[in-house]
Design an enzyme around this catalytic site. Structure first.
Site, mmCIF file in Angstrom:
data_model
loop_
_atom_site.group_PDB
_atom_site.id
_atom_site.type_symbol
_atom_site.label_atom_id
_atom_site.label_comp_id
_atom_site.label_asym_id
_atom_site.label_seq_id
_atom_site.Cartn_x
_atom_site.Cartn_y
_atom_site.Cartn_z
ATOM 1 N N GLU A 252 0.829 -1.198 0.000
ATOM 2 C CA GLU A 252 0.000 0.000 0.000
ATOM 3 C C GLU A 252 0.873 1.261 0.000
ATOM 4 O O GLU A 252 1.875 1.331 0.701
ATOM 5 C CB GLU A 252 -0.882 -0.024 1.254
ATOM 6 C CG GLU A 252 -1.708 1.216 1.494
ATOM 7 C CD GLU A 252 -2.372 1.205 2.856
ATOM 8 O OE1 GLU A 252 -3.270 2.042 3.077
ATOM 9 O OE2 GLU A 252 -2.004 0.356 3.702
ATOM 10 N N HIS A 253 0.473 2.256 -0.780
ATOM 11 C CA HIS A 253 1.156 3.549 -0.759
ATOM 12 C C HIS A 253 0.615 4.378 0.395
ATOM 13 O O HIS A 253 -0.599 4.481 0.595
ATOM 14 C CB HIS A 253 0.917 4.294 -2.076
ATOM 15 C CG HIS A 253 1.374 5.720 -2.053
ATOM 16 N ND1 HIS A 253 2.630 6.108 -2.479
ATOM 17 C CD2 HIS A 253 0.756 6.860 -1.637
ATOM 18 C CE1 HIS A 253 2.756 7.414 -2.338
ATOM 19 N NE2 HIS A 253 1.638 7.901 -1.824
ATOM 20 N N LEU A 254 1.501 4.969 1.157
ATOM 21 C CA LEU A 254 1.118 5.868 2.237
ATOM 22 C C LEU A 254 1.736 7.242 1.978
ATOM 23 O O LEU A 254 2.901 7.349 1.607
ATOM 24 C CB LEU A 254 1.601 5.346 3.595
ATOM 25 C CG LEU A 254 1.016 4.017 4.083
ATOM 26 C CD1 LEU A 254 1.645 3.628 5.424
ATOM 27 C CD2 LEU A 254 -0.494 4.081 4.214
ATOM 28 N N ASP B 224 13.797 -3.566 12.786
ATOM 29 C CA ASP B 224 14.730 -2.636 12.145
ATOM 30 C C ASP B 224 14.194 -1.219 12.295
ATOM 31 O O ASP B 224 14.129 -0.449 11.337
ATOM 32 C CB ASP B 224 14.905 -2.988 10.669
ATOM 33 C CG ASP B 224 16.041 -2.190 10.008
ATOM 34 O OD1 ASP B 224 16.921 -1.697 10.741
ATOM 35 O OD2 ASP B 224 16.036 -2.058 8.773
#
Length: 233
Positions: free
Chosen positions: A89-91, A217
Site C-alpha cells: 500500500e502507498h502511504l 529494524d
C-alpha cells in the site's frame, strides 16, 4: 519491467505517480492502479525474494495487532531481468514531528500486545477464535518467528525457543560469531565466545522476559507520519 508488473497485479492502469524512495539496498516508486495507489520496492540481487518475503510476513504480523499503522503488504513478484519487487500500500508520509509521542506509545503497545493477549486468555480461560472470514490472532508462548527475516541481505533464522536467552544466543550472536570465524579465522574471538556463552544465562537469571512482536529494524529511516499519526515501514 512495468508490463510484467502490470500483468502480475492484474491491473489495466499502471501509471507512475512521481513518488520515489529507497535506501542503500532497494529502490522504489509509487504507481496508480485499478485497485488504488501502490508502492513498489525493487531489488535485483539473488537474496531479494527471501528478504522481501520476510518483510511481507513481518508487516502482516504487525498489521494484525492493530497497534500501529504500517503499509498493507500486497505481493512479492519475480519479474524478468532478474528483478524481484515487493508491492505494498502507498502511504502519504512526511518526517515525524507532531506525532513523536504517539509513536512511542504505539511502539509500547506493539511490544506489550502478545503479553496482554496472554493475560486476557488466562483471565477468560479460553482461546481467541476466528469467525467466518476472519484471521485468527494467536498468543505466542515461545521466542522466534514463523519464517526467516533479514538484516540487510543477511538471513536471520528465527527457529522457536522456549526461552529468550537460548534464542538470542543461538539465533543472533552465534551466527555473527560464525561469520567472524569464517572470514577472519579469529581464534581469540572463538575462545572468548566459548567462555561468554557459559555466562550469558547468569546475566538474565532474575528477569522474566515475555515473547514480544518487534519491528526488528526500527530507526529514523523507517518511521514517518501522516495526518492521522505515525507510520512504520
Amino acid at each position: 519491467m512495468e508490463d510484467a508488473l502490470q500483468e502480475a497485479l492484474g491491473t489495466t492502469v499502471l501509471q507512475p505517480t512521481g513518488h520515489m524512495g529507497g535506501g542503500c539496498i532497494s529502490h522504489g516508486q509509487s504507481y496508480d492502479t485499478d485497485h488504488g495507489r501502490v508502492f513498489v520496492k525493487c531489488n535485483s540481487q539473488l537474496e531479494a525474494r527471501r528478504m522481501f518475503e520476510g518483510e511481507m510476513a513481518s508487516l502482516e504480523a504487525i498489521l494484525k495487532t492493530g497497534t500501529i499503522k504500517v503499509p498493507k503488504p500486497i505481493k512479492v513478484i519475480d519479474l524478468p531481468e532478474c528483478s524481484t519487487v515487493f508491492v505494498m500500500e502507498h502511504l502519504e508520509m512526511r518526517a515525524v514531528n507532531r506525532h513523536s509521542a504517539q509513536l512511542g506509545t504505539q511502539l509500547a503497545d506493539l511490544h506489550l500486545y502478545n503479553q496482554r493477549l496472554g493475560e486476557k486468555l488466562k483471565k477468560e480461560g479460553s482461546t481467541v477464535g476466528k469467525g467466518q472470514g476472519q484471521t485468527e490472532v494467536q498468543f505466542v508462548d515461545q521466542f522466534g518467528f514463523h519464517t526467516v527475516t533479514c538484516c540487510g541481505y543477511l538471513p536471520q533464522v528465527n527457529d522457536w525457543h522456549s526461552d529468550w536467552v537460548s534464542f538470542f544466543t543461538r539465533q543472533r550472536i552465534q551466527p555473527q560469531m560464525d561469520m567472524i570465524e569464517k572470514k577472519s579465522g579469529d581464534r581469540e574471538a572463538r575462545e572468548l565466545w566459548a567462555q561468554l556463552q557459559l555466562k550469558i544465562p547468569s546475566l538474565f537469571c532474575d528477569m522474566e522476559i515475555f515473547p514480544a512482536l518487534l519491528h526488528g529494524d526500527l530507526w529514523g529511516g523507517n518511521v514517518a507520519e501522516d495526518d492521522s499519526g505515525p507510520d512504520y515501514f
